[in-house]
Motif scaffolding. Structure first.
Motif, mmCIF file in Angstrom:
data_model
loop_
_atom_site.group_PDB
_atom_site.id
_atom_site.type_symbol
_atom_site.label_atom_id
_atom_site.label_comp_id
_atom_site.label_asym_id
_atom_site.label_seq_id
_atom_site.Cartn_x
_atom_site.Cartn_y
_atom_site.Cartn_z
ATOM 1 N N SER A 134 -0.357 -2.456 8.153
ATOM 2 C CA SER A 134 -0.714 -3.109 6.883
ATOM 3 C C SER A 134 -0.988 -4.597 7.090
ATOM 4 N N PHE A 135 -0.211 -5.227 7.956
ATOM 5 C CA PHE A 135 -0.403 -6.664 8.199
ATOM 6 C C PHE A 135 -1.535 -6.922 9.202
ATOM 7 N N ILE A 136 -1.715 -5.996 10.144
ATOM 8 C CA ILE A 136 -2.871 -6.113 11.049
ATOM 9 C C ILE A 136 -4.159 -5.987 10.237
ATOM 10 N N ALA A 137 -4.181 -5.040 9.317
ATOM 11 C CA ALA A 137 -5.361 -4.857 8.460
ATOM 12 C C ALA A 137 -5.648 -6.121 7.653
ATOM 13 N N LYS A 138 -4.601 -6.705 7.092
ATOM 14 C CA LYS A 138 -4.772 -7.906 6.274
ATOM 15 C C LYS A 138 -5.357 -9.050 7.098
ATOM 16 N N ASP A 139 -4.914 -9.179 8.340
ATOM 17 C CA ASP A 139 -5.434 -10.240 9.210
ATOM 18 C C ASP A 139 -6.911 -10.035 9.551
ATOM 19 N N ASN A 140 -7.387 -8.799 9.356
ATOM 20 C CA ASN A 140 -8.771 -8.484 9.706
ATOM 21 C C ASN A 140 -9.646 -8.192 8.486
ATOM 22 N N GLY A 141 -9.202 -8.659 7.319
ATOM 23 C CA GLY A 141 -10.043 -8.569 6.139
ATOM 24 C C GLY A 141 -9.956 -7.261 5.373
ATOM 25 N N TYR A 142 -8.859 -6.507 5.576
ATOM 26 C CA TYR A 142 -8.672 -5.247 4.855
ATOM 27 C C TYR A 142 -7.291 -5.248 4.190
ATOM 28 N N VAL A 143 -7.125 -4.396 3.207
ATOM 29 C CA VAL A 143 -5.791 -4.198 2.629
ATOM 30 C C VAL A 143 -5.422 -2.732 2.767
ATOM 31 N N TRP A 144 -4.124 -2.489 2.913
ATOM 32 C CA TRP A 144 -3.607 -1.172 3.245
ATOM 33 C C TRP A 144 -3.417 -0.321 1.997
ATOM 34 N N GLY A 145 -3.655 0.975 2.144
ATOM 35 C CA GLY A 145 -3.567 1.891 1.006
ATOM 36 C C GLY A 145 -2.145 2.208 0.581
ATOM 37 N N SER A 146 -2.029 3.012 -0.465
ATOM 38 C CA SER A 146 -0.748 3.468 -0.978
ATOM 39 C C SER A 146 -0.690 4.985 -0.870
ATOM 40 N N THR A 147 0.407 5.503 -0.320
ATOM 41 C CA THR A 147 0.563 6.943 -0.184
ATOM 42 C C THR A 147 0.789 7.563 -1.552
ATOM 43 N N PRO A 148 0.008 8.597 -1.941
ATOM 44 C CA PRO A 148 0.241 9.241 -3.244
ATOM 45 C C PRO A 148 1.629 9.847 -3.320
ATOM 46 N N ALA A 149 2.213 9.874 -4.498
ATOM 47 C CA ALA A 149 3.529 10.492 -4.680
ATOM 48 C C ALA A 149 3.410 11.998 -4.447
ATOM 49 N N GLN A 150 4.387 12.558 -3.758
ATOM 50 C CA GLN A 150 4.396 13.998 -3.533
ATOM 51 C C GLN A 150 4.925 14.683 -4.790
ATOM 52 N N ARG A 151 4.204 15.682 -5.215
ATOM 53 C CA ARG A 151 4.597 16.396 -6.447
ATOM 54 C C ARG A 151 5.595 17.489 -6.139
#
Length: 448
Positions: free
Chosen positions: A431-448
Protein backbone atom coordinates in the motif's frame (compact mmCIF):
# COMPACT_ATOMS: atom_id res chain seq x y z
CA UNK A 1 14.11 8.07 37.75
CA UNK A 2 16.43 10.75 36.38
CA UNK A 3 15.25 12.31 33.14
CA UNK A 4 17.51 11.70 30.13
CA UNK A 5 18.63 15.14 28.95
CA UNK A 6 20.68 13.93 25.98
CA UNK A 7 19.05 15.13 22.71
CA UNK A 8 16.80 12.64 20.89
CA UNK A 9 18.14 11.83 17.42
CA UNK A 10 15.62 9.14 16.40
CA UNK A 11 12.44 7.41 17.53
CA UNK A 12 11.40 3.79 17.10
CA UNK A 13 7.73 2.82 17.28
CA UNK A 14 7.78 -0.59 18.94
CA UNK A 15 4.06 -1.11 18.54
CA UNK A 16 0.76 0.73 18.32
CA UNK A 17 -2.79 -0.24 19.29
CA UNK A 18 -6.24 1.14 18.58
CA UNK A 19 -9.56 1.27 20.41
CA UNK A 20 -12.91 2.96 19.93
CA UNK A 21 -14.64 4.68 22.80
CA UNK A 22 -17.17 2.49 24.61
CA UNK A 23 -19.40 5.51 25.14
CA UNK A 24 -19.09 7.54 21.95
CA UNK A 25 -18.82 5.94 18.49
CA UNK A 26 -17.36 9.18 17.18
CA UNK A 27 -14.19 8.91 19.29
CA UNK A 28 -11.19 6.60 19.14
CA UNK A 29 -7.70 6.33 20.61
CA UNK A 30 -4.32 5.30 19.27
CA UNK A 31 -1.64 4.36 21.80
CA UNK A 32 1.98 3.66 20.94
CA UNK A 33 5.14 2.58 22.69
CA UNK A 34 8.15 4.53 21.44
CA UNK A 35 11.85 4.02 22.15
CA UNK A 36 13.79 7.27 22.00
CA UNK A 37 17.36 7.04 20.68
CA UNK A 38 19.54 9.66 22.37
CA UNK A 39 22.67 11.33 21.04
CA UNK A 40 24.83 9.77 23.75
CA UNK A 41 23.72 6.26 22.68
CA UNK A 42 21.30 5.76 25.56
CA UNK A 43 17.63 4.84 25.22
CA UNK A 44 14.43 5.91 26.92
CA UNK A 45 10.82 4.79 26.44
CA UNK A 46 7.64 6.78 26.15
CA UNK A 47 4.03 5.69 25.88
CA UNK A 48 1.72 8.10 24.10
CA UNK A 49 -2.02 8.24 23.47
CA UNK A 50 -3.55 10.20 20.60
CA UNK A 51 -7.29 10.76 20.44
CA UNK A 52 -9.00 10.85 17.02
CA UNK A 53 -5.77 10.38 15.03
CA UNK A 54 -6.62 10.90 11.36
CA UNK A 55 -5.72 8.37 8.68
CA UNK A 56 -6.14 8.77 4.90
CA UNK A 57 -8.65 7.06 2.64
CA UNK A 58 -9.60 7.71 -0.96
CA UNK A 59 -12.81 7.83 -3.00
CA UNK A 60 -12.89 7.66 -6.80
CA UNK A 61 -13.89 10.93 -8.43
CA UNK A 62 -17.42 11.01 -9.86
CA UNK A 63 -16.45 10.96 -13.53
CA UNK A 64 -14.21 7.87 -13.11
CA UNK A 65 -16.75 5.60 -11.38
CA UNK A 66 -17.16 3.34 -14.38
CA UNK A 67 -16.21 -0.07 -12.99
CA UNK A 68 -18.21 -2.62 -11.01
CA UNK A 69 -15.55 -4.84 -9.47
CA UNK A 70 -13.07 -3.82 -6.75
CA UNK A 71 -9.56 -2.97 -7.94
CA UNK A 72 -6.29 -3.85 -6.21
CA UNK A 73 -5.05 -0.29 -6.84
CA UNK A 74 -5.86 2.79 -8.87
CA UNK A 75 -4.01 5.84 -10.11
CA UNK A 76 -3.92 8.56 -7.50
CA UNK A 77 -5.06 11.18 -10.02
CA UNK A 78 -8.43 9.38 -10.32
CA UNK A 79 -9.29 9.62 -6.62
CA UNK A 80 -9.83 12.29 -4.00
CA UNK A 81 -8.06 11.96 -0.64
CA UNK A 82 -9.84 12.40 2.68
CA UNK A 83 -8.59 12.13 6.25
CA UNK A 84 -10.58 11.17 9.33
CA UNK A 85 -10.30 9.20 12.56
CA UNK A 86 -10.95 5.55 11.67
CA UNK A 87 -14.15 5.52 13.72
CA UNK A 88 -15.56 8.31 11.52
CA UNK A 89 -14.50 6.91 8.12
CA UNK A 90 -17.78 4.99 7.58
CA UNK A 91 -19.79 8.16 8.21
CA UNK A 92 -17.58 10.18 5.85
CA UNK A 93 -17.72 7.54 3.09
CA UNK A 94 -21.50 7.28 3.22
CA UNK A 95 -21.76 11.06 3.21
CA UNK A 96 -19.50 11.40 0.17
CA UNK A 97 -21.03 8.51 -1.80
CA UNK A 98 -24.70 8.95 -0.99
CA UNK A 99 -25.02 12.32 0.71
CA UNK A 100 -26.50 10.50 3.72
CA UNK A 101 -25.51 10.74 7.37
CA UNK A 102 -25.18 7.24 8.84
CA UNK A 103 -23.71 7.43 12.33
CA UNK A 104 -24.15 3.68 12.92
CA UNK A 105 -22.16 2.50 9.89
CA UNK A 106 -19.00 0.41 10.40
CA UNK A 107 -15.96 -0.27 8.20
CA UNK A 108 -17.52 -3.63 7.37
CA UNK A 109 -20.74 -1.89 6.29
CA UNK A 110 -18.77 0.36 3.95
CA UNK A 111 -16.93 -2.63 2.46
CA UNK A 112 -20.22 -4.34 1.62
CA UNK A 113 -22.45 -1.42 0.60
CA UNK A 114 -23.21 -0.40 -3.02
CA UNK A 115 -20.30 1.62 -4.36
CA UNK A 116 -17.74 -0.04 -2.08
CA UNK A 117 -15.49 -0.61 -5.10
CA UNK A 118 -14.91 3.16 -5.25
CA UNK A 119 -13.42 3.35 -1.74
CA UNK A 120 -9.67 2.76 -1.36
CA UNK A 121 -7.30 2.43 1.59
CA UNK A 122 -9.61 0.88 4.21
CA UNK A 123 -7.49 -2.23 4.90
CA UNK A 124 -4.62 -0.31 6.49
CA UNK A 125 -5.53 0.46 10.09
CA UNK A 126 -4.62 3.50 12.17
CA UNK A 127 -1.68 1.69 13.90
CA UNK A 128 -0.30 0.70 10.48
CA UNK A 129 -0.36 4.30 9.22
CA UNK A 130 1.15 5.57 12.47
CA UNK A 131 4.03 3.07 12.51
CA UNK A 132 4.79 3.71 8.85
CA UNK A 133 5.52 7.36 9.66
CA UNK A 134 8.46 6.19 11.77
CA UNK A 135 9.80 4.01 8.95
CA UNK A 136 9.50 7.02 6.70
CA UNK A 137 11.43 9.33 9.01
CA UNK A 138 13.74 6.98 10.94
CA UNK A 139 13.83 3.91 8.68
CA UNK A 140 17.34 2.79 9.59
CA UNK A 141 16.55 2.66 13.29
CA UNK A 142 13.21 0.79 12.94
CA UNK A 143 14.95 -2.29 11.58
CA UNK A 144 17.96 -2.31 13.91
CA UNK A 145 16.55 -1.42 17.32
CA UNK A 146 16.30 -4.53 19.55
CA UNK A 147 13.00 -5.34 21.24
CA UNK A 148 13.00 -6.29 24.91
CA UNK A 149 11.48 -9.56 26.12
CA UNK A 150 9.96 -10.94 29.33
CA UNK A 151 8.88 -14.56 29.82
CA UNK A 152 5.77 -15.73 31.65
CA UNK A 153 4.60 -19.17 32.76
CA UNK A 154 1.70 -20.45 34.86
CA UNK A 155 1.13 -23.79 36.57
CA UNK A 156 -2.25 -25.26 37.43
CA UNK A 157 -3.30 -27.46 40.34
CA UNK A 158 -3.48 -30.96 38.83
CA UNK A 159 -5.46 -32.36 41.79
CA UNK A 160 -8.33 -29.94 41.27
CA UNK A 161 -11.39 -31.75 39.84
CA UNK A 162 -12.74 -30.80 36.42
CA UNK A 163 -11.32 -29.95 33.00
CA UNK A 164 -10.06 -26.45 33.79
CA UNK A 165 -7.48 -26.54 36.56
CA UNK A 166 -6.96 -23.27 38.47
CA UNK A 167 -3.65 -21.45 38.67
CA UNK A 168 -1.77 -21.97 41.89
CA UNK A 169 1.51 -20.34 40.82
CA UNK A 170 2.98 -18.20 38.06
CA UNK A 171 6.24 -16.40 37.36
CA UNK A 172 7.65 -13.62 35.20
CA UNK A 173 11.31 -13.19 34.27
CA UNK A 174 13.14 -10.47 32.40
CA UNK A 175 16.92 -10.55 32.15
CA UNK A 176 18.13 -9.91 35.70
CA UNK A 177 14.69 -9.87 37.33
CA UNK A 178 12.32 -12.68 38.31
CA UNK A 179 8.98 -12.57 40.09
CA UNK A 180 7.10 -15.55 41.53
CA UNK A 181 3.52 -15.52 42.84
CA UNK A 182 1.69 -18.46 44.40
CA UNK A 183 -1.34 -19.36 46.51
CA UNK A 184 -0.29 -19.79 50.13
CA UNK A 185 -2.91 -22.46 50.92
CA UNK A 186 -1.44 -24.78 48.26
CA UNK A 187 1.60 -25.35 50.45
CA UNK A 188 1.44 -27.59 53.52
CA UNK A 189 3.09 -25.10 55.89
CA UNK A 190 0.72 -22.90 57.93
CA UNK A 191 2.59 -19.58 57.81
CA UNK A 192 4.05 -17.32 55.12
CA UNK A 193 7.43 -17.06 56.79
CA UNK A 194 8.05 -20.80 56.52
CA UNK A 195 6.76 -21.01 52.95
CA UNK A 196 8.97 -18.12 51.80
CA UNK A 197 11.99 -19.59 53.58
CA UNK A 198 11.49 -22.98 51.91
CA UNK A 199 11.01 -21.33 48.51
CA UNK A 200 14.36 -19.61 48.99
CA UNK A 201 16.00 -22.86 50.08
CA UNK A 202 14.69 -24.59 46.94
CA UNK A 203 16.00 -21.69 44.86
CA UNK A 204 19.48 -22.12 46.35
CA UNK A 205 19.38 -25.86 45.66
CA UNK A 206 17.82 -26.00 42.19
CA UNK A 207 18.09 -22.59 40.54
CA UNK A 208 21.46 -21.29 41.73
CA UNK A 209 23.29 -22.12 38.50
CA UNK A 210 20.57 -20.50 36.36
CA UNK A 211 20.34 -17.39 38.50
CA UNK A 212 24.10 -16.91 38.62
CA UNK A 213 24.34 -17.37 34.85
CA UNK A 214 21.70 -14.70 34.29
CA UNK A 215 22.70 -12.53 37.29
CA UNK A 216 19.05 -12.79 38.27
CA UNK A 217 17.26 -12.16 41.57
CA UNK A 218 13.87 -13.66 42.44
CA UNK A 219 11.16 -11.86 44.42
CA UNK A 220 8.46 -14.07 46.00
CA UNK A 221 4.89 -13.18 46.98
CA UNK A 222 1.98 -15.22 48.33
CA UNK A 223 -1.73 -14.69 47.69
CA UNK A 224 -5.11 -16.21 48.49
CA UNK A 225 -6.68 -16.80 45.07
CA UNK A 226 -5.72 -17.68 41.47
CA UNK A 227 -7.04 -14.31 40.28
CA UNK A 228 -4.72 -12.47 42.66
CA UNK A 229 -1.75 -14.46 41.32
CA UNK A 230 -2.64 -13.64 37.71
CA UNK A 231 -3.27 -9.98 38.55
CA UNK A 232 0.06 -9.61 40.37
CA UNK A 233 2.00 -11.01 37.42
CA UNK A 234 0.24 -8.80 34.88
CA UNK A 235 1.09 -5.81 37.06
CA UNK A 236 4.73 -6.83 36.60
CA UNK A 237 4.20 -6.63 32.83
CA UNK A 238 3.10 -3.01 33.33
CA UNK A 239 5.91 -2.24 35.78
CA UNK A 240 8.79 -3.78 33.81
CA UNK A 241 7.53 -2.56 30.40
CA UNK A 242 8.98 -5.23 28.08
CA UNK A 243 8.18 -4.89 24.39
CA UNK A 244 7.12 -8.55 24.32
CA UNK A 245 5.75 -10.91 26.94
CA UNK A 246 6.41 -14.46 25.73
CA UNK A 247 4.90 -17.74 26.88
CA UNK A 248 5.43 -21.19 25.39
CA UNK A 249 2.16 -22.63 24.08
CA UNK A 250 0.71 -19.36 25.28
CA UNK A 251 -2.99 -20.15 24.82
CA UNK A 252 -2.75 -22.26 28.00
CA UNK A 253 -1.36 -19.36 30.05
CA UNK A 254 -3.67 -16.78 28.44
CA UNK A 255 -6.83 -18.81 29.06
CA UNK A 256 -5.77 -19.76 32.60
CA UNK A 257 -5.23 -16.11 33.52
CA UNK A 258 -8.52 -15.06 31.95
CA UNK A 259 -10.48 -17.70 33.89
CA UNK A 260 -8.73 -16.82 37.14
CA UNK A 261 -9.37 -13.09 36.81
CA UNK A 262 -13.03 -13.57 35.83
CA UNK A 263 -13.61 -15.95 38.76
CA UNK A 264 -12.28 -13.28 41.15
CA UNK A 265 -14.45 -10.56 39.62
CA UNK A 266 -11.66 -8.50 38.00
CA UNK A 267 -12.49 -6.19 35.11
CA UNK A 268 -10.29 -7.57 32.34
CA UNK A 269 -9.74 -4.32 30.37
CA UNK A 270 -8.72 -2.58 33.60
CA UNK A 271 -6.23 -5.34 34.43
CA UNK A 272 -4.62 -5.65 31.00
CA UNK A 273 -4.63 -2.05 29.75
CA UNK A 274 -1.95 0.40 30.80
CA UNK A 275 -3.20 2.44 33.78
CA UNK A 276 -2.72 5.65 31.74
CA UNK A 277 -5.41 4.63 29.22
CA UNK A 278 -8.74 6.40 29.90
CA UNK A 279 -11.43 3.93 30.97
CA UNK A 280 -13.62 4.53 27.94
CA UNK A 281 -10.83 3.21 25.68
CA UNK A 282 -9.76 0.24 27.77
CA UNK A 283 -10.21 -2.98 25.85
CA UNK A 284 -9.23 -6.62 26.10
CA UNK A 285 -9.61 -9.46 23.63
CA UNK A 286 -8.15 -12.95 23.87
CA UNK A 287 -7.83 -14.36 20.36
CA UNK A 288 -6.78 -18.00 20.32
CA UNK A 289 -5.51 -17.72 16.76
CA UNK A 290 -6.28 -19.74 13.67
CA UNK A 291 -8.06 -23.06 14.16
CA UNK A 292 -8.11 -24.57 10.65
CA UNK A 293 -6.30 -24.45 7.35
CA UNK A 294 -8.84 -23.99 4.55
CA UNK A 295 -7.97 -25.33 1.11
CA UNK A 296 -9.22 -23.84 -2.16
CA UNK A 297 -11.85 -26.57 -2.42
CA UNK A 298 -13.20 -25.68 1.03
CA UNK A 299 -11.69 -28.61 2.94
CA UNK A 300 -10.71 -27.69 6.50
CA UNK A 301 -7.72 -29.21 8.30
CA UNK A 302 -7.29 -28.60 12.05
CA UNK A 303 -4.11 -26.74 12.93
CA UNK A 304 -1.63 -27.91 15.53
CA UNK A 305 -0.89 -25.65 18.53
CA UNK A 306 2.37 -24.27 17.09
CA UNK A 307 0.49 -23.05 13.98
CA UNK A 308 -2.17 -20.96 15.75
CA UNK A 309 -0.38 -17.85 17.14
CA UNK A 310 -2.79 -16.83 19.96
CA UNK A 311 -2.72 -13.19 21.05
CA UNK A 312 -4.01 -10.89 23.75
CA UNK A 313 -5.07 -7.60 22.19
CA UNK A 314 -5.09 -4.68 24.57
CA UNK A 315 -3.81 -1.12 25.06
CA UNK A 316 -0.50 -1.63 26.84
CA UNK A 317 3.25 -1.04 26.67
CA UNK A 318 3.77 -4.75 25.96
CA UNK A 319 2.41 -7.34 23.55
CA UNK A 320 1.77 -10.90 24.72
CA UNK A 321 2.69 -13.54 22.13
CA UNK A 322 3.28 -17.28 21.83
CA UNK A 323 7.01 -17.94 21.53
CA UNK A 324 6.32 -21.49 20.32
CA UNK A 325 4.14 -20.30 17.42
CA UNK A 326 6.59 -17.54 16.56
CA UNK A 327 9.46 -20.03 16.44
CA UNK A 328 7.51 -22.54 14.35
CA UNK A 329 5.82 -20.20 11.87
CA UNK A 330 9.05 -18.36 11.11
CA UNK A 331 10.65 -21.71 10.17
CA UNK A 332 7.78 -23.43 8.34
CA UNK A 333 9.49 -22.99 4.93
CA UNK A 334 12.27 -25.30 6.18
CA UNK A 335 9.89 -28.12 7.13
CA UNK A 336 8.03 -29.32 10.20
CA UNK A 337 9.94 -30.46 13.28
CA UNK A 338 9.18 -33.65 15.16
CA UNK A 339 8.40 -31.72 18.35
CA UNK A 340 7.83 -28.10 19.33
CA UNK A 341 7.93 -28.69 23.07
CA UNK A 342 10.01 -26.23 25.06
CA UNK A 343 12.45 -28.99 25.99
CA UNK A 344 12.85 -30.13 22.37
CA UNK A 345 13.50 -26.61 21.07
CA UNK A 346 15.89 -25.89 23.96
CA UNK A 347 17.96 -28.89 22.92
CA UNK A 348 17.77 -27.89 19.27
CA UNK A 349 19.06 -24.39 20.07
CA UNK A 350 21.62 -25.67 22.62
CA UNK A 351 20.28 -23.75 25.59
CA UNK A 352 19.56 -24.99 29.12
CA UNK A 353 16.16 -26.65 29.12
CA UNK A 354 13.52 -27.35 31.72
CA UNK A 355 14.35 -27.99 35.35
CA UNK A 356 14.09 -31.78 35.34
CA UNK A 357 15.91 -33.37 38.27
CA UNK A 358 16.43 -36.90 39.58
CA UNK A 359 13.29 -36.50 41.63
CA UNK A 360 10.36 -37.78 39.59
CA UNK A 361 12.30 -39.21 36.65
CA UNK A 362 10.37 -42.49 36.90
CA UNK A 363 7.10 -40.62 36.22
CA UNK A 364 8.12 -39.41 32.79
CA UNK A 365 9.25 -35.75 32.94
CA UNK A 366 6.61 -33.37 31.61
CA UNK A 367 3.80 -35.93 31.59
CA UNK A 368 0.52 -35.44 33.42
CA UNK A 369 1.58 -38.05 35.97
CA UNK A 370 4.89 -36.23 36.50
CA UNK A 371 3.16 -32.89 37.14
CA UNK A 372 0.61 -34.46 39.48
CA UNK A 373 3.14 -36.35 41.58
CA UNK A 374 5.71 -33.53 41.65
CA UNK A 375 3.01 -31.17 42.90
CA UNK A 376 2.06 -33.63 45.63
CA UNK A 377 5.52 -34.67 46.80
CA UNK A 378 7.96 -31.89 45.84
CA UNK A 379 6.08 -28.61 46.11
CA UNK A 380 9.13 -26.38 46.51
CA UNK A 381 11.14 -28.07 43.78
CA UNK A 382 8.04 -27.68 41.57
CA UNK A 383 7.94 -23.97 42.40
CA UNK A 384 11.53 -23.63 41.23
CA UNK A 385 10.56 -25.62 38.13
CA UNK A 386 7.93 -22.98 37.32
CA UNK A 387 10.50 -20.17 37.49
CA UNK A 388 13.00 -22.27 35.56
CA UNK A 389 10.57 -22.68 32.65
CA UNK A 390 10.99 -19.01 31.80
CA UNK A 391 14.76 -19.08 31.33
CA UNK A 392 14.77 -21.27 28.18
CA UNK A 393 12.04 -19.07 26.68
CA UNK A 394 14.27 -16.04 27.16
CA UNK A 395 17.44 -17.84 26.09
CA UNK A 396 15.95 -19.39 22.94
CA UNK A 397 14.99 -15.87 21.90
CA UNK A 398 18.44 -14.54 22.83
CA UNK A 399 19.94 -17.23 20.60
CA UNK A 400 17.55 -16.85 17.63
CA UNK A 401 16.66 -13.15 18.04
CA UNK A 402 13.17 -14.08 16.81
CA UNK A 403 11.24 -11.53 18.85
CA UNK A 404 14.21 -9.24 19.44
CA UNK A 405 14.76 -8.46 15.74
CA UNK A 406 13.45 -10.96 13.18
CA UNK A 407 9.71 -10.90 13.78
CA UNK A 408 9.58 -7.09 14.20
CA UNK A 409 11.42 -6.80 10.87
CA UNK A 410 8.93 -9.17 9.20
CA UNK A 411 6.01 -7.26 10.66
CA UNK A 412 7.37 -3.83 9.75
CA UNK A 413 4.34 -1.59 10.29
CA UNK A 414 1.70 -4.36 10.39
CA UNK A 415 -0.08 -5.20 13.64
CA UNK A 416 1.47 -8.17 15.39
CA UNK A 417 -1.61 -10.39 15.35
CA UNK A 418 -1.31 -10.40 11.53
CA UNK A 419 2.05 -12.19 11.71
CA UNK A 420 0.29 -15.38 10.54
CA UNK A 421 -1.36 -13.62 7.58
CA UNK A 422 1.04 -13.21 4.67
CA UNK A 423 -1.64 -11.45 2.57
CA UNK A 424 -2.11 -8.80 5.29
CA UNK A 425 1.64 -8.21 5.69
CA UNK A 426 2.10 -7.94 1.93
CA UNK A 427 -0.92 -5.67 1.53
CA UNK A 428 0.32 -3.26 4.22
CA UNK A 429 3.76 -3.02 2.60
CA UNK A 430 2.47 -2.72 -0.98
CA UNK A 431 0.00 0.00 0.00
CA UNK A 432 2.84 2.40 0.79
CA UNK A 433 4.96 1.30 -2.18
CA UNK A 434 1.95 2.00 -4.40
CA UNK A 435 1.48 5.43 -2.85
CA UNK A 436 5.13 6.32 -3.51
CA UNK A 437 4.56 5.44 -7.17
CA UNK A 438 1.38 7.41 -7.78
CA UNK A 439 -1.23 4.77 -6.91
CA UNK A 440 -3.52 4.11 -3.97
CA UNK A 441 -4.28 0.68 -2.57
CA UNK A 442 -7.68 -0.98 -2.77
CA UNK A 443 -10.01 -2.18 -0.04
CA UNK A 444 -10.87 -5.86 0.39
CA UNK A 445 -14.66 -6.40 0.14
CA UNK A 446 -16.33 -7.69 3.30
CA UNK A 447 -16.91 -11.43 3.24
CA UNK A 448 -20.60 -12.26 3.44
Amino acid sequence: MTENTSPIIAKVCKHAAYAMSRFDKGKDLLCAKITNVHEDGSRSNSFISLENYKQPFWIVKDDHRRFNQPKDYIEERLVREYKAPRCKIPFEVKKQLFGAADFKASIRDVKSCPGHQFVFGLDQTTPVHFKQKFFQKYGEYQEKEPYTVAAFDVEADMDFPGEHKPIMMASVTMKHKAYFAAIRSWYDEPDDETILRKLKEAEDKYLKEHLERRKCTVVYELFDTPGQVAYACIQKFHEWEPDWVLSWNASYDMEACERALIADGYNLPDVYCDPSIPREYRTYNLNLGRTHKVKENGDRTPLEPQEKFPTVRTMAKWQWADAMSGYAIKRFPFGKLESYSLEAISQRESVKGKLYTEEGMSWGPGSGQWHRNMQRQYKYLYSSYNIGDNFPIEEINEKTLDFTLSIPMLLRYSEYFNFVSQPSLISDTLSFIAKDNGYVWGSTPAQR
